[in-house]
Design a protein around this motif. Structure first.
Motif, mmCIF file in Angstrom:
data_model
loop_
_atom_site.group_PDB
_atom_site.id
_atom_site.type_symbol
_atom_site.label_atom_id
_atom_site.label_comp_id
_atom_site.label_asym_id
_atom_site.label_seq_id
_atom_site.Cartn_x
_atom_site.Cartn_y
_atom_site.Cartn_z
ATOM 1 N N LEU A 319 0.827 -1.203 0.000
ATOM 2 C CA LEU A 319 0.000 0.000 0.000
ATOM 3 C C LEU A 319 0.866 1.259 0.000
ATOM 4 C CD1 LEU A 319 -2.902 1.196 0.272
ATOM 5 C CD2 LEU A 319 -2.559 1.116 2.758
ATOM 6 N N MET A 320 1.902 1.283 0.833
ATOM 7 C CA MET A 320 2.798 2.433 0.905
ATOM 8 C C MET A 320 3.510 2.659 -0.429
ATOM 9 S SD MET A 320 6.109 2.881 3.429
ATOM 10 C CE MET A 320 6.918 1.433 2.714
ATOM 11 N N THR A 321 3.990 1.583 -1.039
ATOM 12 C CA THR A 321 4.712 1.686 -2.313
ATOM 13 C C THR A 321 3.802 2.209 -3.416
ATOM 14 O OG1 THR A 321 6.127 -0.166 -1.678
ATOM 15 C CG2 THR A 321 6.060 0.401 -4.014
ATOM 16 N N ALA A 323 1.130 3.980 -3.090
ATOM 17 C CA ALA A 323 0.725 5.364 -2.820
ATOM 18 C C ALA A 323 1.777 6.362 -3.283
ATOM 19 C CB ALA A 323 0.441 5.543 -1.327
ATOM 20 N N ILE A 324 3.053 6.058 -3.044
ATOM 21 C CA ILE A 324 4.098 7.007 -3.436
ATOM 22 C C ILE A 324 4.250 7.052 -4.955
ATOM 23 C CG2 ILE A 324 6.105 5.460 -3.337
ATOM 24 C CD1 ILE A 324 7.563 7.805 -1.876
ATOM 25 N N ILE A 325 4.008 5.923 -5.626
ATOM 26 C CA ILE A 325 4.041 5.917 -7.098
ATOM 27 C C ILE A 325 2.864 6.738 -7.637
ATOM 28 C CG2 ILE A 325 3.833 4.489 -9.164
ATOM 29 C CD1 ILE A 325 5.260 2.259 -7.602
ATOM 30 N N ALA A 326 1.693 6.588 -7.023
ATOM 31 C CA ALA A 326 0.521 7.372 -7.443
ATOM 32 C C ALA A 326 0.761 8.864 -7.264
ATOM 33 C CB ALA A 326 -0.711 6.928 -6.644
ATOM 34 N N MET A 327 1.482 9.232 -6.205
ATOM 35 C CA MET A 327 1.818 10.644 -6.003
ATOM 36 C C MET A 327 2.684 11.155 -7.161
ATOM 37 S SD MET A 327 2.645 10.637 -1.896
ATOM 38 C CE MET A 327 3.148 12.373 -1.863
ATOM 39 N N ILE A 417 -2.581 8.361 2.332
ATOM 40 C CA ILE A 417 -2.572 6.902 2.193
ATOM 41 C C ILE A 417 -1.160 6.351 2.377
ATOM 42 C CG2 ILE A 417 -3.074 4.992 0.616
ATOM 43 C CD1 ILE A 417 -5.126 7.075 -0.684
ATOM 44 N N PHE A 418 -0.162 7.080 1.895
ATOM 45 C CA PHE A 418 1.230 6.680 2.103
ATOM 46 C C PHE A 418 1.525 6.537 3.594
ATOM 47 C CE2 PHE A 418 5.520 8.124 3.193
ATOM 48 C CZ PHE A 418 6.282 7.154 2.568
#
Length: 435
Positions: A319-321, A323-327, A417-418
């Motif tokens: 989930l963290m990974t 989220a940062i890609i989506a950012m 979310i990150f």
């Protein structure tokens, strides 16, 4: 220590037709994920379509999302109460019937060219969806071994992703006309021609929503004749709490916050996708609708890939990974130019795909009898889809119809979310949260 949820079936073993008595119920519940996915992803077509048919601003057109997702906020608590009193099966049938009623209301809304009636129909649909999601999400998670709950919920939610691909294609072919006139061109028309154009645009929604409503009624009938196992939690392992006291679970409270921003982000991305494709890449609305279908395909693919990856990677880390890609992709959408902006939005679909079911599953870990109440909170958090797109529409209007700048809103959401994937999901004791 984590409380283990052990499913208890009310199905007579002699009536089981296979070694897995949960297989047929799981298949039918999974179909609900597809059906409500159709409703949500048709909204992404309705927003630009009703903007034309009812001559609306971006902010006014975003009320499509507000009507649907505000229903989640209003109905989440009643849905939780109904779930406790009626059980899973009866709530799923009730949700299907309310959902179908909202779909049929599109016919008089189109006949009368009434945007308020369209919004009421969408609100009714949202009420039905709230009951379905409050019921089906925890039920799918519990139909099997507790250790595989997250993966099972992501598998069911993958069919929600399938709807994200199918709905825009259907909408582009049967709802979007490809006709669009400037403000000046509309002003130059006679009243009869202008009204005829608006009526023609509005009428295109009738057949798709009649078919949707009829399909929902058929599913409601099927559900009535199928036996479903009712899941219970051993009371000896859990303690009952009130609706607000369940927020003593820190990981649940942060899951509710994250779910608010996730749903807001997802709805923002899809609601203005067609407008973004038209402005950023210069494509017509039908082509933009097909691009939205590609987004849906990537969303679906992401669900299946994410379900597979969770066998090897912890859900919180994935989930963290994602989220940062989506950012990063949102940043490209805001600052980029041309067709690459559309590609970035499409890829966001892949990395958003696992977020809702993962946040949901992580949020209800170890809650025992509080699971049903927690489910209501997590569904109520979907009100983010009512609030944030409206904010985004206002931002776009404020900057003279600049859709790209509006994507700053989902960018910020992915940051929240990150944080949840980084540390928010971790269980750190059951203490009441202090103001």
């Amino acid at each position: 220590m984590e409380t283990i949820i052990e499913p208890v079936s009310h199905v007579d073993p002699r009536e089981a037709t296979s070694k897995n008595p949960y297989l047929l119920p799981f298949i039918l519940v999974t179909s609900l994920f597809f059906l409500w996915g159709m409703a949500h992803n048709l909204d992404s077509i309705l927003i630009p379509h009703l903007k034309k048919a009812c001559n609306l601003s971006n902010m006014q057109s975003a009320l499509v999302d507000t009507a649907v997702f505000f229903a989640y906020f209003i109905m989440a608590l009643p849905a939780g109460i109904l779930l406790k009193r009626l059980g899973y099966k009866q709530c799923m049938v009730l949700g299907l019937l309310i959902f179908a009623t909202g779909a049929y209301l599109f016919v008089p809304a189109a006949d009368w060219l009434s945007y308020p009636l369209f919004l009421f129909a969408l609100f009714v649909i949202g009420c039905g969806l709230t009951i379905l999601e409050t019921t089906a999400n925890p039920y799918a998670a519990m139909l099997g071994t507790p250790s595989n709950a997250t993966g099972r919920l992501n598998l069911a939610a993958s069919f929600n992703g399938l709807a994200a691909m199918v709905a825009p294609i259907i909408g582009a072919n049967f709802i979007l006309s490809g006709k669009e006139y400037t403000t000046e061109a509309l002003a130059a028309m006679s009243n009869v021609d202008r009204t005829g154009y608006f009526m023609e645009e509005a009428s295109s929604v009738k057949i798709p929503y009649i078919i949707l409503g009829s399909t929902l009624l058929l599913f409601a009938i099927v559900f009535c004749f199928v036996r479903f196992p009712e899941m219970k939690v051993p009371t000896a392992q859990t303690a009952k709490g009130g609706f607000f006291s369940v927020l003593r679970h820190r990981h649940l409270f942060l899951a509710v916050v994250s779910q608010f921003f996730y749903v807001g982000a997802q709805v923002c991305v899809t609601s203005f996708f067609i407008r973004m494709a038209q402005q950023g890449a210069g494509v017509d609305e039908k082509t933009a609708g097909y691009y939205l279908g590609v987004y849906g395909f990537l969303f679906m693919l992401g669900r299946f890939v994410g379900t597979l990856l969770m066998r090897f990677i912890k859900a919180g880390h994935l989930l963290m990974t994602y989220a940062i890609i989506a950012m990063g992709l949102c940043t490209i959408a805001v600052l980029g130019q041309g067709i690459y902006v559309v590609y970035a939005l499409g890829l966001i679909g892949f990395f958003m795909s696992i977020m809702f079911p993962t946040i949901f599953a992580l949020g209800i870990v170890g809650l025992g009898e509080d699971t049903k109440t927690a489910s209501s909170w997590l569904i109520m958090a979907i009100v983010g889809g009512a609030v944030l797109p409206y904010v985004m529409g206002g931002l776009i209007d404020y900057y003279q119809d600049n859709t790209q700048l509006g994507y700053i809103v989902p960018l910020c959401c992915f940051g929240v979310i990150f944080h949840y994937g980084w540390s928010g999901y971790k269980l750190k004791g059951d203490r009441l949260l202090k103001q």
